[in-house]
Design an enzyme around this catalytic site. Structure first.
Site, PDB file in Angstrom:
ATOM      1  N   HIS A  11       0.814  -1.331   0.002  1.00 31.96           N
ATOM      2  CA  HIS A  11       0.017   0.079  -0.017  1.00 31.96           C
ATOM      3  C   HIS A  11       0.841   1.397   0.164  1.00 31.96           C
ATOM      4  CE1 HIS A  11       0.434  -0.377   4.430  1.00 31.96           C
ATOM      5  NE2 HIS A  11       0.582   1.056   4.394  1.00 31.96           N
ATOM      6  N   ASP A  55       0.129  -7.725   0.929  1.00 32.31           N
ATOM      7  CA  ASP A  55       0.598  -6.325   1.353  1.00 32.31           C
ATOM      8  C   ASP A  55       1.989  -6.223   1.472  1.00 32.31           C
ATOM      9  OD1 ASP A  55       0.000  -3.452   1.748  1.00 32.31           O
ATOM     10  OD2 ASP A  55      -0.206  -3.684   3.753  1.00 32.31           O
ATOM     11  N   SER A 133       4.605   2.511   7.980  1.00 31.19           N
ATOM     12  CA  SER A 133       4.355   1.435   7.209  1.00 31.19           C
ATOM     13  C   SER A 133       5.477   0.839   6.350  1.00 31.19           C
ATOM     14  CB  SER A 133       3.170   1.739   6.016  1.00 31.19           C
ATOM     15  OG  SER A 133       2.050   1.834   6.665  1.00 31.19           O
TER      16      SER A 133
END
Length: 219
Positions: A11, A55, A133
């Protein structure tokens, strides 16, 4: 690793990947900055492989080998609730930020910003915010135990409920991304008969599944 491959979350670069026309490859999908003794150097990164479902993506940078210092991989198999962990990332653009906490839960199922569901996630209370992230979750010995991926929050900032993809999952997925560019999921390739076929064969509905045929080879 020492070949210049970098792992991060899907992402993180999903917007760039979505802009690439089908069937085409982009020469550069991100920029990776390496901190050096005399400052920092930034390199363009190309895409090696990606998995929206997991992911995770693998990027390739062409940096001199003397600048590449891979993190030591640990294991998440023996992770325990209460174990000390350290999260490293760039929350809100503040690079090389380290926060501390403990593992507060194991085997969580979370929905990522990519829209996929990840199982087996590590929950921790180390502060994880937007910008973390794809960053490192380390144990007390500096070994990688997870890749910081998501938070649960009503405000958009850390509420002490962060999640990381376990390093054992990463070690399983990354070689597939390097070899195939994607994760190839197992399949039996079975074609199941529908209700009409089952009635014609006088098979009671709800008694099981009717294997009607196979497509290609099983994987």
């Amino acid at each position: 690793d020492d070949e210049g491959r970098v792992v991060t979350n899907y992402h993180v670069i999903a917007g760039v990947l979505a802009s690439i026309p089908p069937g085409r490859r982009a020469n550069e999908v991100a920029k990776v900055t390496i901190q050096t003794d005399d400052g920092s150097r930034t390199f363009g990164a190309s895409l090696v492989g990606a998995s929206k479902e997991k992911d995770l993506v693998v990027l390739q940078i062409n940096a001199p080998k003397e600048l590449l210092k891979p993190v030591t991989l640990g294991t998440s198999e023996g992770a325990k609730v209460g174990q000390a962990v350290f999260a490293i990332g760039n929350p809100f653009g503040f690079d090389h930020t380290l926060t501390t906490g403990v593992i507060s839960g194991l085997n969580r199922t979370i929905q990522t910003q990519a829209g996929s569901f990840v199982t087996g996630a590590i929950q921790c209370d180390a502060a994880i915010n937007p910008g973390n992230s794809g960053g490192l979750l380390l144990d007390a010995n500096g070994r990688l135990v997870g890749v910081n991926t998501a938070i649960f929050t009503p405000t958009g900032s850390s509420a002490g409920v962060g999640f990381a993809i376990p390093v054992d999952t990463v070690k399983n997925i990354v070689p597939q991304l390097i070899k195939n560019g994607q994760v190839i999921l197992p399949s039996l390739n079975i074609v199941f008969g529908d209700a009409a076929i089952m009635r014609d064969l006088k098979i009671q509905l709800g008694s099981g599944a009717l294997a009607h045929g196979f497509v290609g080879e099983s994987k």
